[in-house]
Write an enzyme that holds these catalytic residues in place. Structure first.
Site, PDB file in Angstrom:
ATOM      1  N   SER A 159      22.486  25.918  12.418  1.00  0.00           N
ATOM      2  CA  SER A 159      21.883  25.745  11.102  1.00  0.00           C
ATOM      3  C   SER A 159      20.457  26.329  11.043  1.00  0.00           C
ATOM      4  O   SER A 159      20.286  27.511  11.291  1.00  0.00           O
ATOM      5  CB  SER A 159      21.900  24.252  10.751  1.00  0.00           C
ATOM      6  OG  SER A 159      21.888  24.092   9.374  1.00  0.00           O
ATOM      7  N   LYS A 162      13.741  10.978 -12.441  1.00  0.00           N
ATOM      8  CA  LYS A 162      12.774  10.795 -11.347  1.00  0.00           C
ATOM      9  C   LYS A 162      13.422  10.161 -10.108  1.00  0.00           C
ATOM     10  O   LYS A 162      13.062  10.477  -8.975  1.00  0.00           O
ATOM     11  CB  LYS A 162      11.605   9.923 -11.849  1.00  0.00           C
ATOM     12  CG  LYS A 162      10.523   9.649 -10.836  1.00  0.00           C
ATOM     13  CD  LYS A 162       9.837  10.920 -10.360  1.00  0.00           C
ATOM     14  CE  LYS A 162       8.830  10.637  -9.248  1.00  0.00           C
ATOM     15  NZ  LYS A 162       8.391  11.875  -8.615  1.00  0.00           N
TER      16      LYS A 162
END
Lengths: 305, 156
Positions: A121, A173
């Site tokens: 990765s 949010k």
């Protein structure tokens, strides 16, 4: 009265010891006086922007901040003829991996990545920026993918009569907070962000490794490859270990001999003393602060490579 | 070499100054090795001041540095052993007018080796050298290794 025999003995002992010291150092360690150095930069554990520490002192992650500092040192030191990335990392955050890879790409010296146990990765992104990648036949590498999964506890909370009271300025949010179920449109939004990062990752690997974009996209399912598979797919260049990596750097740099310098984050005496005192006061303050803590959503949800 | 027992033990301050002088001499003798250690320990130029040394990022201790440090230990040991066996004194002790005497009458190799062993490991295990010195502070006349080696340091 000066005892000449005594003086002669003193001179003889000092002369013999100095010759031994000079001889041993010049014969056994002539490499240290050589103008050429190869810097080894270890990339171990999860990659993040800043260090997290075990026992308050020992770094337990690789921080891009530190690695960038090492790369800068290697770049500025004319005696460093090449850099070996000693990789054993499962990846990390996108920005940290990207900024290390970018710095390596800009380093105008031979860089060889040696993937030991794991170079997957984000760690593979970093390796891909080097001039040559060496891995073991059994190394775990590739895993060109992005993960943003997390545990969601809302059902568990319901069972225990715990409710999440949404109090936000900006309706999204608290997107990704584990205390409520993700809405369908929110999932699409998060997935699209992950796709953007994945695409950037694919493009970087394709460019760094000179593999066609479409082929890279096919490889980038997030699956990891063993060293043997990775070599067949063009994700690594050869098999070997650190010694092979050093030999390759010498070949690329066109040098015969070089002193090997391992760069690791080390604390100075002052660092350790200040860390101990700051940790002490931090721990004292923590007791008071814990009750008043505000944890941001960004801390709850993170995207990793 | 026959030694003459002398009951007048050398004062601690004389022994300490003599040791410091000897350590400076050993540092000079081992300069080629220290040069390599410095080159290996720091990526750039070695720090030139104490504050720079405290703030310098030190490289991890690898096999080579360990070997080099061991060599410094051997040079240190050889300096003290040969000087004390052949002259009963080191340069520091000559300046401070003190010398080694054997309680067995003859200064043997094993005695000079045993009494200086902690110096050989001082870079690796400074605790033993320090403990030996602290022992001297309490005992006043002999370090622990002096007792082991059946030697004492006396004023000439």
């Amino acid at each position: 009265m000066i005892d000449s025999k005594k003086i002669l003995t003193v001179i003889l002992i000092i002369a013999v010891l100095y010759i031994v010291s000079l001889g041993v150092s010049s014969i056994l360690f002539s490499g240290a006086n050589a103008k050429n150095k190869i810097a080894i930069i270890p990339i171990n554990g999860p990659i993040s922007l800043q260090d997290t520490e075990s026992f308050g002192i020992i770094p337990s992650t690789t921080s891009s901040e530190t690695i960038l500092e090492f790369i800068k040192k290697a770049k500025e030191d004319d005696s460093v003829k090449g850099v070996l990335l000693d990789i054993n990392s499962p990846g990390g955050t996108a920005v940290a991996s990207k900024e290390i890879a970018k710095a390596i790409g800009k380093l105008e010296k031979p860089v060889v990545a040696v993937i030991r146990e794991v170079g997957a990765s984000g760690a593979y992104w970093i390796a891909s920026a080097s001039d040559y990648i060496i891995s073991d036949e059994l190394s775990i590498t590739g895993s060109i993918g992005v993960i943003g999964s997390y545990l969601e506890f809302s059902k568990l909370f319901e069972e225990y009569g715990v409710t999440y009271q949404q109090l936000v300025g900006g309706e999204e949010k608290d997107i990704g907070i584990p205390y409520r179920e993700l809405k369908a449109n929110e999932k699409i939004k998060l997935q699209s962000k992950i796709n953007i990062i994945h695409d950037a990752f694919i493009q970087e690997v394709a460019r760094n490794r000179n593999i066609p974009l479409e082929k890279t996209r096919e490889l980038a399912t997030g699956i990891f490859y063993l060293g043997t598979e990775a070599k067949e797919l063009g994700l690594v260049d050869g098999f070997g270990d650190k010694e092979s990596g050093i030999a390759k750097i010498k070949e690329l740099a066109g040098i015969q001999e070089a002193a090997i310098i391992e760069l690791k984050e080390e604390k100075t005496i002052l660092d350790i003393l200040s860390l101990i005192s700051s940790k002490l006061f931090y721990s004292l303050g923590m007791g008071f602060a814990r009750e008043l803590s505000i944890i941001s959503t960004e801390q709850q949800y993170s995207i990793k490579l | 070499m026959k030694t003459q027992p002398n009951n007048e033990a050398a004062p601690i301050w004389k022994r300490t100054i003599a040791f410091v002088v000897d350590i400076i001499i050993v540092r000079v003798i081992a300069t080629p090795i220290y040069d390599i250690i410095e080159k290996r320990m720091f990526l750039g130029e070695p720090p030139t001041s104490l504050s720079a040394m405290l703030n310098a990022k030190i490289a991890p201790i690898g096999t080579e540095i360990t070997l080099l440090t061991a060599l410094v230990g051997l040079i240190t040991l050889a300096y003290f052993v040969f000087m004390e066996k052949m002259l009963q004194q080191t340069i520091g002790k000559m300046i401070l007018k003190i010398k080694i005497t054997s309680q067995t009458g003859t200064m043997e190799w094993w005695q000079v080796i045993v009494r200086n062993l902690t110096k050989a490991f001082s870079l690796f295990l400074p605790f033993f050298l320090l403990a030996d010195f602290v022992y001297l502070l309490f005992k006043k006349t002999q370090k622990f290794t002096d007792i082991l080696s059946k030697t004492e340091v006396t004023s000439k």
